[in-house]
Design an enzyme around this catalytic site. Structure first.
Site, PDB file in Angstrom:
ATOM      1  N   ASN A 152     -28.395 -35.185  19.076  1.00  0.00           N
ATOM      2  CA  ASN A 152     -28.620 -36.350  19.745  1.00  0.00           C
ATOM      3  C   ASN A 152     -27.045 -36.147  20.743  1.00  0.00           C
ATOM      4  OD1 ASN A 152     -27.913 -38.825  18.816  1.00  0.00           O
ATOM      5  ND2 ASN A 152     -28.071 -37.825  16.986  1.00  0.00           N
ATOM      6  N   PHE A 181     -24.125 -44.952  20.495  1.00  0.00           N
ATOM      7  CA  PHE A 181     -24.525 -46.366  20.044  1.00  0.00           C
ATOM      8  C   PHE A 181     -25.190 -46.690  21.401  1.00  0.00           C
ATOM      9  CE2 PHE A 181     -21.770 -46.095  16.204  1.00  0.00           C
ATOM     10  CZ  PHE A 181     -22.746 -45.518  15.146  1.00  0.00           C
ATOM     11  N   SER A 235     -21.377 -41.492  12.744  1.00  0.00           N
ATOM     12  CA  SER A 235     -22.076 -40.517  13.695  1.00  0.00           C
ATOM     13  C   SER A 235     -21.018 -40.112  14.456  1.00  0.00           C
ATOM     14  CB  SER A 235     -22.152 -41.819  15.283  1.00  0.00           C
ATOM     15  OG  SER A 235     -22.048 -41.367  16.098  1.00  0.00           O
ATOM     16  N   ASN A 265     -20.803 -38.980  17.589  1.00  0.00           N
ATOM     17  CA  ASN A 265     -20.507 -39.211  19.035  1.00  0.00           C
ATOM     18  C   ASN A 265     -20.384 -40.500  19.447  1.00  0.00           C
ATOM     19  OD1 ASN A 265     -22.401 -37.292  19.521  1.00  0.00           O
ATOM     20  ND2 ASN A 265     -24.654 -38.315  18.072  1.00  0.00           N
ATOM     21  N   THR A 266     -19.678 -40.916  18.800  1.00  0.00           N
ATOM     22  CA  THR A 266     -18.196 -41.618  19.208  1.00  0.00           C
ATOM     23  C   THR A 266     -17.385 -41.500  19.163  1.00  0.00           C
ATOM     24  OG1 THR A 266     -19.919 -43.643  18.758  1.00  0.00           O
ATOM     25  CG2 THR A 266     -17.284 -44.514  18.394  1.00  0.00           C
ATOM     26  N   LYS A 323     -22.597 -45.230   5.444  1.00  0.00           N
ATOM     27  CA  LYS A 323     -23.423 -44.110   5.815  1.00  0.00           C
ATOM     28  C   LYS A 323     -22.652 -43.195   6.104  1.00  0.00           C
ATOM     29  CE  LYS A 323     -27.397 -42.514   8.135  1.00  0.00           C
ATOM     30  NZ  LYS A 323     -28.112 -42.427   9.417  1.00  0.00           N
ATOM     31  N   ASN A 333     -25.266 -38.756   7.883  1.00  0.00           N
ATOM     32  CA  ASN A 333     -25.761 -38.928   9.555  1.00  0.00           C
ATOM     33  C   ASN A 333     -25.810 -37.682   9.733  1.00  0.00           C
ATOM     34  OD1 ASN A 333     -26.033 -39.333  11.936  1.00  0.00           O
ATOM     35  ND2 ASN A 333     -24.412 -41.432  10.739  1.00  0.00           N
TER      36      ASN A 333
END
Ligand code: FMN
Length: 367
Positions: A115, A119, A179, A181-182, A221, A250
């Site tokens: 994925n 966010f 994450s 993805n940021t 996390k 994560n």
């Protein structure tokens, strides 16, 4: 029963399937009998499994991982499924759409997902409105992050906004710095960024606790992609700032065992079965460093009682699932909890808390 539902859901593109499942769970409280049907699927509570961690009494150690219910919209439905706790979010201060679709990919041959949601979030205000509509009050963690437009130098402000808004609404707060993805988010693992972030959050948390006469646990996390040096420095921060817990881990940007698949070239974080060994190893390394001083929430590739037990053996006090739920369905909660219970009995013990305690004092072999 889930094999049929799964066949239908898997006909849809992954994000549409996910949204549909969430909608069904969110609507459950409005349909007479639906919540009790879900509770029946979960089975009876497990008397051996309550566990006290971070000053919180969890009815069992299995939680829903962050990212499944980012809006806090399906708390009653998830709670009926038998989870011991739910980690909601990641929620960002302001609403944001996340990355363009498609951004969620199934790797069905390996029970995995990739994925790059980025966010997608309804923002704090709408999130809190959703949460306040829930009927049940399970143990809730809220996972907070930063908006994509906020430069990394100002990330602290976004986390402070999150912490302040949700402090009174949950049992623990998860600070998500992991994450993939940021842009630049994982830079927050570095020494100087983490010092700034944790100094500010601890200070604000102290003020909030004084004002509201309530201590809420705070956990970090972290990424599974840290080298030894980075993991050691993160560990030293966890101890220095006396965090209440750490979520490990994560998703990974690595592609263990998937290199030959074209889909593995999709950008994003990998979760599910291929992440299992990496995240378990990370739990083990972290436990060796922390020596039980800070509780670990183990997550990554749990899809059976065996893989759940493996995380507990490695040093986790609590565990979470996400991708396993997509591939195996809500029945997985019951399978995992019953399997843990059986293993406790097989060791001649009567409860999880004492089993973990004795195993970690080398009085009991957990394997
Ligand atoms: C589609 C998707 C979205 C996710 N979103 C978030 C998120 O918003 N915040 C977060 O901390 N973790 C998020 N995660 C990571 C999960 O919480 C979990 O750490 C990871 O998927 C490993 O667990 P699993 O193998 O059981 O899925 C997401 C995972 C997936 C698959």
């Amino acid at each position: 029963m889930y094999s049929l539902a799964r066949r239908l859901l898997f006909c849809l593109d992954p994000e549409t399937g996910h949204r549909l499942a969430l909608r069904i769970l969110a609507a459950a409280p409005k349909v007479p009998g639906a919540l009790s049907l879900l509770s029946r699927m979960a089975g009876a509570p497990h008397p051996t499994l309550p566990i006290q961690v971070m000053g919180i009494r969890f009815p069992n150690p299995l939680g829903l991982a962050a990212g499944f219910d980012k809006q806090g919209a399906a708390v009653d439905g998830f709670s009926a499924l038998g989870f011991g706790f739910l980690e909601l979010g990641t929620v960002t201060p302001l609403p944001q759409p996340g990355n363009p679709r498609p951004r969620l990919f199934r790797v069905s041959s390996h029970d995995a997902l990739i994925n790059r949601m980025g966010f997608n979030s309804v923002g704090l205000s709408a999130f809190l409105r959703n949460l306040r509509r829930t009927q049940r009050r399970p143990i809730i963690g809220i996972n907070i992050g930063k908006n994509a437009v906020t430069p990394i130098e100002s990330a602290v402000d976004d986390y402070l906004a999150g912490l302040t808004a949700i402090y009174d609404e949950c049992d623990y707060i998860a600070i998500n710095i992991s994450s993939p993805n940021t842009r630049d988010l994982r830079m927050l693992h570095s020494d100087s960024h983490l010092d700034r972030l944790l100094t500010a959050l601890k200070e604000r948390k102290r003020e909030l606790a004084d004002r509201q006469h309530r201590q809420v646990a705070m956990v970090l996390k972290i990424s599974p992609d840290l080298d030894d040096g980075s993991l050691k420095s993160v560990t030293s921060k966890l101890l220095r700032y006396r965090l209440d817990g750490v979520v490990v881990s994560n998703t990974t940007t690595e592609r263990p065992g998937l290199r030959e698949l074209a889909i593995s070239r999709e950008a994003g974080g990998l979760s599910g079965a291929p992440l299992r060994a990496t995240s378990t190893e990370m739990v083990r390394r972290l436990y060796a460093e922390l020596q039980g001083k800070i509780p670990i929430i183990g997550v990554g590739g749990i899809d059976s009682a065996e893989s759940a037990w493996e995380k507990l053996q490695a040093g986790a006090d609590l565990i979470q699932i996400y991708t396993g739920l997509i591939y195996h369905g809500p029945h997985l909660v019951r399978v995992i909890l019953s399997g843990i219970e059986q293993r406790i009995h097989a060791l001649g013990c009567t409860d999880l808390q004492r089993t973990l305690h004795r195993a970690r004092a080398d009085e009991l072999p957990m394997s």
